[in-house]
Design a protein around this motif. Structure first.
Motif, PDB file in Angstrom:
ATOM      1  N   THR B   5       0.845  -1.187   0.000  1.00  0.00           N
ATOM      2  CA  THR B   5       0.000   0.000   0.000  1.00  0.00           C
ATOM      3  C   THR B   5       0.879   1.235   0.000  1.00  0.00           C
ATOM      4  OG1 THR B   5      -0.165  -0.060   2.412  1.00  0.00           O
ATOM      5  CG2 THR B   5      -1.926  -1.126   1.165  1.00  0.00           C
ATOM      6  N   GLN B   6       0.365   2.283  -0.614  1.00  0.00           N
ATOM      7  CA  GLN B   6       1.068   3.560  -0.645  1.00  0.00           C
ATOM      8  C   GLN B   6       0.120   4.637  -0.146  1.00  0.00           C
ATOM      9  OE1 GLN B   6       3.181   2.614  -4.873  1.00  0.00           O
ATOM     10  NE2 GLN B   6       3.515   4.658  -4.073  1.00  0.00           N
ATOM     11  N   SER B   7       0.669   5.568   0.615  1.00  0.00           N
ATOM     12  CA  SER B   7      -0.144   6.673   1.091  1.00  0.00           C
ATOM     13  C   SER B   7       0.657   7.965   1.106  1.00  0.00           C
ATOM     14  CB  SER B   7      -0.679   6.376   2.502  1.00  0.00           C
ATOM     15  OG  SER B   7       0.384   6.148   3.398  1.00  0.00           O
ATOM     16  N   PRO B   8       0.018   9.109   0.776  1.00  0.00           N
ATOM     17  CA  PRO B   8      -1.339   9.158   0.231  1.00  0.00           C
ATOM     18  C   PRO B   8      -1.368   8.681  -1.215  1.00  0.00           C
ATOM     19  CG  PRO B   8      -0.318  11.322   0.116  1.00  0.00           C
ATOM     20  CD  PRO B   8       0.675  10.425   0.816  1.00  0.00           C
ATOM     21  N   ARG B   9      -2.530   8.510  -1.787  1.00  0.00           N
ATOM     22  CA  ARG B   9      -2.626   8.121  -3.188  1.00  0.00           C
ATOM     23  C   ARG B   9      -2.548   9.342  -4.102  1.00  0.00           C
ATOM     24  NH1 ARG B   9      -4.829   3.663  -4.939  1.00  0.00           N
ATOM     25  NH2 ARG B   9      -3.735   4.377  -6.808  1.00  0.00           N
ATOM     26  N   LYS B  11      -1.673  13.723  -3.887  1.00  0.00           N
ATOM     27  CA  LYS B  11      -1.311  14.868  -3.047  1.00  0.00           C
ATOM     28  C   LYS B  11      -0.976  16.050  -3.931  1.00  0.00           C
ATOM     29  CE  LYS B  11       1.448  16.414   0.864  1.00  0.00           C
ATOM     30  NZ  LYS B  11       0.245  16.713   1.689  1.00  0.00           N
ATOM     31  N   LEU B  21       6.116  10.481   1.482  1.00  0.00           N
ATOM     32  CA  LEU B  21       5.285   9.408   0.937  1.00  0.00           C
ATOM     33  C   LEU B  21       5.636   8.121   1.672  1.00  0.00           C
ATOM     34  CD1 LEU B  21       5.607  10.154  -2.898  1.00  0.00           C
ATOM     35  CD2 LEU B  21       4.107  11.230  -1.208  1.00  0.00           C
ATOM     36  N   ARG B  22       4.609   7.330   1.904  1.00  0.00           N
ATOM     37  CA  ARG B  22       4.820   6.108   2.676  1.00  0.00           C
ATOM     38  C   ARG B  22       4.499   4.882   1.827  1.00  0.00           C
ATOM     39  NH1 ARG B  22       1.144   3.122   6.720  1.00  0.00           N
ATOM     40  NH2 ARG B  22       2.580   1.918   8.023  1.00  0.00           N
ATOM     41  N   CYS B  23       5.341   3.867   1.986  1.00  0.00           N
ATOM     42  CA  CYS B  23       5.101   2.569   1.372  1.00  0.00           C
ATOM     43  C   CYS B  23       5.078   1.543   2.489  1.00  0.00           C
ATOM     44  CB  CYS B  23       6.206   2.239   0.375  1.00  0.00           C
ATOM     45  SG  CYS B  23       6.036   0.609  -0.377  1.00  0.00           S
ATOM     46  N   THR B 107       1.463   6.841  -6.104  1.00  0.00           N
ATOM     47  CA  THR B 107       1.023   8.110  -5.523  1.00  0.00           C
ATOM     48  C   THR B 107       1.224   9.191  -6.576  1.00  0.00           C
ATOM     49  OG1 THR B 107       1.597   7.548  -3.238  1.00  0.00           O
ATOM     50  CG2 THR B 107       1.516   9.889  -3.801  1.00  0.00           C
TER      51      THR B 107
END
Lengths: 112, 112
Positions: B5-9, B11, B21-23, B107
């Motif tokens: 999952t990646q967040s945010p999708r 921005k 960005l987070r993975c 993202t």
């Protein structure tokens, strides 16, 4: 995303026909190859891979052919379906390398 | 997307602001990668990690930093975002060096 591959080579095929997508690679020392499929707005999806000690590998409706003499890789999709519409790109790994090198891809469109 | 999952999708941010960005992966893969994808360039490697706290630069690392404090999380930080960093960012994971990589959903980052 929808802007990826704005000027990609395009292959158009009729639904039900077979598709052949080609990829030329430059590193004769590459020993591992992968085909990915990328639908609009999604991440690349692994389809099939092949190592340099093989010439051909088959999956479900897909076949990858490797010609090391001319440094050419192809992806054959049998009985192409509307869901096969996507950008397809190959990736290669040089012998001993840590990273994959990605091609820019081919856009496959399916005509009804 | 192979447990990634990646967040945010999506921005949208302004020039000069920091962005992270987070993975996140649930596959316990050792290797994690950050790529950017732009028209005409394909996938380009920014940074990668080969274990907790072990990271290395890719081909387009300028302006980016990464951190990996846990096996499952790989963060990409733009310390001061610029318009040239507008892109789609993909995280990927892999079991072994240079082996098959599985991608997250991406993202889309827009820097105004």
């Amino acid at each position: 995303g929808e802007n990826v591959g704005l000027h990609l080579p395009t292959l158009s095929v009729q639904e039900g026909d077979n598709s052949i997508i080609n990829c030329a690679y430059s590193n004769s020392a590459s020993d591992y190859f992968i085909w990915y499929k990328q639908e609009s707005g999604k991440g690349p999806q692994f389809i099939i891979d092949i190592r340099s000690n093989m010439d051909k590998r088959q999956g479900q409706r897909v076949t990858v052919l490797l010609n090391k003499t001319v440094k050419h890789l192809s992806l054959q999709i049998a009985a192409t379906q509307p869901g096969d519409s996507a950008v397809y790109f190959c990736a290669e790994k040089g012998q001993g390398a840590q990273k994959l090198v990605f091609g820019q891809g081919t856009r496959l469109t399916i005509n009804p | 997307d192979a447990g990634i999952t990646q967040s945010p999708r999506h921005k949208v941010t302004e020039t000069g602001t920091p962005v992270t960005l987070r993975c996140h992966q649930t596959e316990n893969h050792r290797y994690m990668y950050w790529y950017r994808q732009d028209p005409g360039h394909g996938l380009r490697l920014i940074h990668y990690s080969y274990g907790v706290k072990d990271t290395d630069k890719g081909e387009v690392s300028d302006g980016y930093s990464v951190s990996r404090s846990k096996t499952e999380d790989f963060l990409l930080t733009l310390e001061s975002a610029t318009s040239s960093q507008t892109s789609v960012y993909f995280c990927a994971i892999g079991l072994a060096r240079g082996d098959t990589q599985y991608f997250g959903p991406g993202t889309r980052l827009t820097v105004l």
